[in-house]
Write a protein that holds these residues in place. Structure first.
Motif, PDB file in Angstrom:
ATOM      1  N   ARG A  44       0.836  -1.215   0.000  1.00 17.91           N
ATOM      2  CA  ARG A  44       0.000   0.000   0.000  1.00 17.91           C
ATOM      3  C   ARG A  44       0.868   1.261   0.000  1.00 17.91           C
ATOM      4  O   ARG A  44       0.519   2.258  -0.622  1.00 17.91           O
ATOM      5  N   ILE A  45       1.996   1.211   0.681  1.00 13.56           N
ATOM      6  CA  ILE A  45       2.917   2.353   0.669  1.00 13.56           C
ATOM      7  C   ILE A  45       3.405   2.593  -0.758  1.00 13.56           C
ATOM      8  O   ILE A  45       3.371   3.721  -1.260  1.00 13.56           O
ATOM      9  N   VAL A  46       3.845   1.531  -1.421  1.00 15.08           N
ATOM     10  CA  VAL A  46       4.337   1.649  -2.803  1.00 15.08           C
ATOM     11  C   VAL A  46       3.226   2.153  -3.717  1.00 15.08           C
ATOM     12  O   VAL A  46       3.440   3.064  -4.536  1.00 15.08           O
ATOM     13  N   GLN A  47       2.045   1.571  -3.578  1.00 11.60           N
ATOM     14  CA  GLN A  47       0.913   1.948  -4.426  1.00 11.60           C
ATOM     15  C   GLN A  47       0.608   3.441  -4.296  1.00 11.60           C
ATOM     16  O   GLN A  47       0.501   4.148  -5.304  1.00 11.60           O
ATOM     17  N   ARG A  48       0.502   3.927  -3.075  1.00 14.32           N
ATOM     18  CA  ARG A  48       0.169   5.331  -2.863  1.00 14.32           C
ATOM     19  C   ARG A  48       1.307   6.247  -3.312  1.00 14.32           C
ATOM     20  O   ARG A  48       1.068   7.295  -3.926  1.00 14.32           O
ATOM     21  N   ARG A  49       2.526   5.847  -3.037  1.00  6.56           N
ATOM     22  CA  ARG A  49       3.680   6.647  -3.448  1.00  6.56           C
ATOM     23  C   ARG A  49       3.692   6.828  -4.965  1.00  6.56           C
ATOM     24  O   ARG A  49       3.909   7.924  -5.476  1.00  6.56           O
ATOM     25  N   ARG A  50       3.399   5.762  -5.680  1.00  6.34           N
ATOM     26  CA  ARG A  50       3.366   5.828  -7.150  1.00  6.34           C
ATOM     27  C   ARG A  50       2.166   6.636  -7.651  1.00  6.34           C
ATOM     28  O   ARG A  50       2.278   7.360  -8.640  1.00  6.34           O
ATOM     29  N   GLU A  51       1.020   6.489  -6.981  1.00  7.10           N
ATOM     30  CA  GLU A  51      -0.184   7.234  -7.382  1.00  7.10           C
ATOM     31  C   GLU A  51       0.047   8.738  -7.370  1.00  7.10           C
ATOM     32  O   GLU A  51      -0.450   9.454  -8.236  1.00  7.10           O
ATOM     33  N   ILE A  52       0.778   9.209  -6.371  1.00  9.22           N
ATOM     34  CA  ILE A  52       0.960  10.663  -6.254  1.00  9.22           C
ATOM     35  C   ILE A  52       2.323  11.130  -6.774  1.00  9.22           C
ATOM     36  O   ILE A  52       2.636  12.309  -6.700  1.00  9.22           O
ATOM     37  N   GLY A  53       3.097  10.200  -7.319  1.00  7.46           N
ATOM     38  CA  GLY A  53       4.343  10.565  -7.979  1.00  7.46           C
ATOM     39  C   GLY A  53       5.493  10.951  -7.069  1.00  7.46           C
ATOM     40  O   GLY A  53       6.337  11.755  -7.446  1.00  7.46           O
TER      41      GLY A  53
END
Length: 106
Positions: A44-53
Motif C-alpha cells: 500500500r505504501i508503494v501503491q500510494r507513493r506511485r499514485e501521487i508521484g
C-alpha cells in the motif's frame, strides 16, 4: 516530549526471575517469514507513493530514512512501527486506515 515515569514499586519488589519471566513472555517470537500484514502495508505504501508521484528518495527525505530502510518496509521485510506509519501516512496524504483497507487474499 513526554518522559516515561519511573518503574512502579511492585516491579521493583519482583525477583530477578519474575522480571526475566515478564520479559520472556512479552518478547515476540523470532520469525524470518514475512507476514501478510507487513507485506500488504508495504504494498500500500508503494501503491500510494506511485499514485501521487513521490520517488523513494523524496519519501526517505521526508521521513528521515535511508533507501534501504524504506525498501525493507515496502517489501514487508521490516515490520513498520506505528509512529513511522503515521509519518508515512502524513507524507503520502492519507489516513492510517488507508494501510489497513486490504484483503490478504487479494
Amino acid at each position: 516530549m513526554r518522559i516515561a515515569s519511573a518503574p512502579s514499586h511492585s516491579y521493583a519488589r519482583q525477583s530477578n526471575d519474575q522480571r526475566a519471566a515478564d520479559v520472556t513472555l512479552s518478547a515476540p517470537p523470532p520469525s524470518s517469514r514475512i507476514s501478510d500484514v507487513d507485506l500488504c502495508i508495504g504494498r500500500r505504501i508503494v501503491q500510494r507513493r506511485r499514485e501521487i508521484g513521490i520517488t523513494p528518495t523524496r519519501l526517505c527525505a521526508a521521513l528521515g530514512l535511508t533507501l534501504e530502510e524504506l525498501r525493507r518496509c515496502e517489501t514487508g521485510r521490516t515490520r513498520i512501527q506505528i509512529g513511522l506509519l503515521h509519518g508515512v501516512a502524513d507524507a503520502l496524504g492519507v489516513r492510517l486506515e488507508y494501510f489497513f483497507n486490504w484483503s490478504p487474499d487479494a
